[in-house]
Design a protein around this motif. Structure first.
Motif, short mmCIF file in Angstrom:
data_model
loop_
_atom_site.label_atom_id
_atom_site.label_comp_id
_atom_site.label_asym_id
_atom_site.label_seq_id
_atom_site.Cartn_x
_atom_site.Cartn_y
_atom_site.Cartn_z
N LEU A 14 0.82 -1.21 0.00
CA LEU A 14 0.00 0.00 0.00
C LEU A 14 0.85 1.26 0.00
O LEU A 14 0.53 2.23 -0.69
CB LEU A 14 -0.93 0.00 1.22
N GLY A 15 1.94 1.25 0.75
CA GLY A 15 2.80 2.43 0.80
C GLY A 15 3.34 2.79 -0.57
O GLY A 15 3.35 3.97 -0.95
N ALA A 16 3.78 1.80 -1.33
CA ALA A 16 4.29 2.05 -2.67
C ALA A 16 3.18 2.59 -3.57
O ALA A 16 3.42 3.49 -4.40
CB ALA A 16 4.89 0.78 -3.26
N SER A 17 1.97 2.07 -3.43
CA SER A 17 0.85 2.55 -4.24
C SER A 17 0.52 4.00 -3.92
O SER A 17 0.22 4.80 -4.81
CB SER A 17 -0.39 1.68 -4.00
N VAL A 18 0.57 4.36 -2.64
CA VAL A 18 0.33 5.75 -2.24
C VAL A 18 1.40 6.66 -2.84
O VAL A 18 1.10 7.74 -3.37
CB VAL A 18 0.29 5.88 -0.71
N CYS A 19 2.64 6.23 -2.78
CA CYS A 19 3.74 7.03 -3.36
C CYS A 19 3.55 7.23 -4.85
O CYS A 19 3.75 8.34 -5.38
CB CYS A 19 5.08 6.35 -3.09
N GLN A 20 3.17 6.19 -5.55
CA GLN A 20 2.96 6.29 -7.00
C GLN A 20 1.82 7.26 -7.32
O GLN A 20 1.92 8.07 -8.24
CB GLN A 20 2.66 4.91 -7.57
N ALA A 21 0.74 7.17 -6.56
CA ALA A 21 -0.40 8.06 -6.79
C ALA A 21 -0.02 9.52 -6.52
O ALA A 21 -0.41 10.42 -7.28
CB ALA A 21 -1.57 7.64 -5.90
N LEU A 22 0.72 9.74 -5.46
CA LEU A 22 1.16 11.10 -5.15
C LEU A 22 2.07 11.64 -6.25
O LEU A 22 1.92 12.79 -6.69
CB LEU A 22 1.90 11.12 -3.81
N THR A 190 -19.01 -12.71 0.28
CA THR A 190 -19.86 -11.84 1.10
C THR A 190 -19.71 -10.37 0.71
O THR A 190 -20.49 -9.53 1.19
CB THR A 190 -19.51 -11.98 2.59
N LEU A 191 -18.73 -10.07 -0.12
CA LEU A 191 -18.47 -8.68 -0.49
C LEU A 191 -19.31 -8.28 -1.70
O LEU A 191 -19.34 -9.02 -2.70
CB LEU A 191 -16.99 -8.48 -0.81
N PRO A 192 -19.94 -7.13 -1.68
CA PRO A 192 -20.75 -6.70 -2.82
C PRO A 192 -19.96 -6.64 -4.13
O PRO A 192 -20.52 -6.92 -5.19
CB PRO A 192 -21.22 -5.30 -2.40
N VAL A 193 -18.66 -6.30 -4.06
CA VAL A 193 -17.87 -6.24 -5.29
C VAL A 193 -17.18 -7.56 -5.59
O VAL A 193 -16.54 -7.72 -6.63
CB VAL A 193 -16.83 -5.09 -5.23
N GLY A 194 -17.24 -8.53 -4.66
CA GLY A 194 -16.73 -9.86 -4.90
C GLY A 194 -15.23 -10.00 -4.93
O GLY A 194 -14.70 -11.00 -5.41
N ARG A 195 -14.52 -9.03 -4.38
CA ARG A 195 -13.05 -9.09 -4.39
C ARG A 195 -12.50 -8.22 -3.26
O ARG A 195 -13.23 -7.45 -2.63
CB ARG A 195 -12.49 -8.58 -5.73
N LEU A 196 -11.19 -8.37 -3.02
CA LEU A 196 -10.52 -7.53 -2.03
C LEU A 196 -10.37 -6.10 -2.54
O LEU A 196 -10.43 -5.84 -3.75
CB LEU A 196 -9.14 -8.11 -1.71
N VAL A 197 -10.16 -5.19 -1.62
CA VAL A 197 -9.86 -3.81 -1.99
C VAL A 197 -8.51 -3.77 -2.68
O VAL A 197 -7.56 -4.46 -2.28
CB VAL A 197 -9.81 -2.90 -0.74
N ARG A 198 -8.40 -2.97 -3.72
CA ARG A 198 -7.13 -2.81 -4.43
C ARG A 198 -6.32 -1.66 -3.83
O ARG A 198 -6.89 -0.66 -3.40
CB ARG A 198 -7.40 -2.55 -5.91
N PRO A 199 -4.99 -1.80 -3.79
CA PRO A 199 -4.17 -0.74 -3.20
C PRO A 199 -4.41 0.62 -3.83
O PRO A 199 -4.41 1.64 -3.12
CB PRO A 199 -2.73 -1.23 -3.46
N GLU A 200 -4.63 0.66 -5.13
CA GLU A 200 -4.84 1.95 -5.79
C GLU A 200 -6.15 2.61 -5.35
O GLU A 200 -6.28 3.84 -5.38
CB GLU A 200 -4.81 1.81 -7.31
N GLU A 201 -7.12 1.80 -4.91
CA GLU A 201 -8.37 2.36 -4.41
C GLU A 201 -8.17 3.02 -3.04
O GLU A 201 -8.75 4.06 -2.73
CB GLU A 201 -9.44 1.27 -4.34
#
Length: 229
Positions: A14-22, A190-201
């Motif tokens: 997640l940290g790397a994804s945040v850095c990339q987005a920034l 059980t998740l409405p989207v049927g998958r895990l949260v993605r780091p970019e989200e």
């Protein structure tokens, strides 16, 4: 928007994804991690060491300028029943997750106060809000981050420095083992989207707090794939 941001836990996940987005949004990013990070300034320090964190922040200020934003991503996770949580495991979880968050904030807040501006986004967890089975020590530290973030926001009111938190649900990062119950079809179903949260989200939620509505204080945004509605 842009500016200078420090991200802890910047080397992976997640940290790397945040850095990339920034970086894509024009920020200059200093990554603080035990390992080198792919950022404008790679700072290597242990977040549990307050002096080392303070020294790294001073270097970032000297080389990049005043710090406009701090994102505290650094953290650890493990799944254990409560009877298996030893003192060593408990203390390590506390030291990294809540201790690392406090150390980073303590190092950056004086800089932000001196310039009457700054935005802090901590990373908590949906488990720290709703609880969980099998990882109580992790959930406890993440709940502590929520309380700390809201309290720090109150402490800094009127200073121009704001504090908010992102509390993700189970995310598709290397921190989550391949055999984790959170990856099981029985949970994903059980998740409405049927998958895990993605780091970019999750990174997008961080950017929202930094750029779209930085005046918010004490808010908890929880991108969790619909696990909690």
């Amino acid at each position: 928007m842009g500016g200078v941001a420090i991200v802890t836990g910047a080397a992976s996940g997640l940290g790397a994804s945040v850095c990339q987005a920034l970086h894509r949004d024009g920020w200059t990013v200093a990554g603080l991690d035990l390992r080198p990070s792919n950022t404008d300034l790679s700072l290597q320090a242990d977040v549990t060491d307050a002096a080392a964190v303070a020294s790294a922040v001073q270097r970032a200020t000297a080389e990049l300028g005043p710090i406009d934003a701090l994102v505290t991503v650094a953290g650890i996770y493990e799944e254990l029943p409560v009877e298996s949580i030893t003192d060593e495991r408990w203390n390590r979880m506390l030291a990294v997750n809540i201790g690392g968050t406090v150390n980073a904030c303590a190092a950056v807040v004086p800089i932000m106060l001196a310039q009457n501006a700054g935005t802090i986004v901590t990373i908590s967890s949906d488990l720290g809000v709703g609880g969980s089975q099998g990882d109580a020590h992790y959930a406890a530290t993440k709940g502590a981050i929520v309380g700390f973030s809201r309290s720090l926001g109150v402490e800094l009111q009127g200073s121009g420095v704001t504090v908010n938190s992102v509390a993700p649900g189970a995310a598709d990062t290397p921190m989550l083992a391949a055999d984790s119950p959170w990856r099981a079809e029985s949970f994903l179903g059980t998740l409405p989207v049927g998958r895990l949260v993605r780091p970019e989200e999750i990174a997008a939620a961080v950017l929202f707090l930094l750029e779209v509505w930085p005046a918010l204080v004490g808010q908890i945004i929880s991108p969790n794939a619909g696990a909690t509605i």
